[in-house]
Motif scaffolding. Sequence first.
Motif, PDB file in Angstrom:
ATOM      1  N   ASN A 134      50.615  52.942  90.519  1.00 60.48           N
ATOM      2  CA  ASN A 134      50.958  53.765  89.362  1.00 60.48           C
ATOM      3  C   ASN A 134      51.426  55.152  89.781  1.00 60.48           C
ATOM      4  N   ALA A 157      44.654  56.964  79.870  1.00 55.91           N
ATOM      5  CA  ALA A 157      44.919  55.538  79.650  1.00 55.91           C
ATOM      6  C   ALA A 157      46.351  55.299  79.178  1.00 55.91           C
ATOM      7  N   GLY A 205      53.243  49.733  76.541  1.00 55.61           N
ATOM      8  CA  GLY A 205      52.042  50.108  77.276  1.00 55.61           C
ATOM      9  C   GLY A 205      51.414  51.379  76.750  1.00 55.61           C
ATOM     10  N   THR A 216      40.076  53.040  81.965  1.00 55.23           N
ATOM     11  CA  THR A 216      41.121  53.264  82.954  1.00 55.23           C
ATOM     12  C   THR A 216      40.513  53.214  84.356  1.00 55.23           C
ATOM     13  N   TRP A 257      49.581  50.461  73.663  1.00 52.12           N
ATOM     14  CA  TRP A 257      48.354  49.759  74.029  1.00 52.12           C
ATOM     15  C   TRP A 257      47.343  50.747  74.618  1.00 52.12           C
ATOM     16  N   GLY A 258      47.805  51.723  75.385  1.00 50.18           N
ATOM     17  CA  GLY A 258      46.914  52.706  75.981  1.00 50.18           C
ATOM     18  C   GLY A 258      46.170  53.546  74.962  1.00 50.18           C
ATOM     19  N   TYR A 318      48.782  55.322  82.295  1.00 51.67           N
ATOM     20  CA  TYR A 318      48.348  54.196  83.130  1.00 51.67           C
ATOM     21  C   TYR A 318      48.865  52.876  82.554  1.00 51.67           C
ATOM     22  N   ASN A 319      48.637  52.640  81.270  1.00 53.75           N
ATOM     23  CA  ASN A 319      49.088  51.402  80.639  1.00 53.75           C
ATOM     24  C   ASN A 319      50.599  51.355  80.487  1.00 53.75           C
ATOM     25  N   THR A 375      43.412  50.781  73.628  1.00 54.15           N
ATOM     26  CA  THR A 375      42.818  49.822  74.556  1.00 54.15           C
ATOM     27  C   THR A 375      41.290  49.897  74.588  1.00 54.15           C
TER      28      THR A 375
END
Length: 153
Positions: free
Chosen positions: A135, A75, A33, A44, A36-37, A78-79, A40
């Motif tokens: 989250n 992000a 993640g 967000t 990916w963040g 978060y991811n 991305t």
Amino acid sequence: RTSFEANPATCFISLASLLHLKVYQFVHGSLYGAIWGMVTPFPTPGTEASKVANTAAFRGEPFRAVPLFSAPLSAIPYNAIFFGSILAVQRFTSKSVELVRRREDIYNDLAGFGALWPYYHYILNHSEKRLISHNRLVGGSVFLAILYANFLA
């Protein structure tokens, strides 16, 4: 021969290894993640870019991706939490079913994937407010676990 020796698909998992595996899969998913963040194209939730994207989608305008490597730093965690929690729920459910059934087979993984649907539908995809709360709860739990492991244990 006993049934334990005759069955090659017999489970060898214990409760302690089940919990270790859950943490390992969360960290593993968090790494995916976080990567990916960094790249991305999606904004967000809760940010100004997200509000602009939602307003544009409401007006029927096409989706405009965030440029590559220009996602905000928010992000990344978060991811990381999003992907980590998905992997943790799937593997925890799968291995719990394996522990109860005492067999290691595809049906355990299917049960894990089946548990993902309600988790994703009612928590992760329900609303931005619920996702942000999720989250924060998971991030706070990880922080408290690190605090406990380093200073209180």
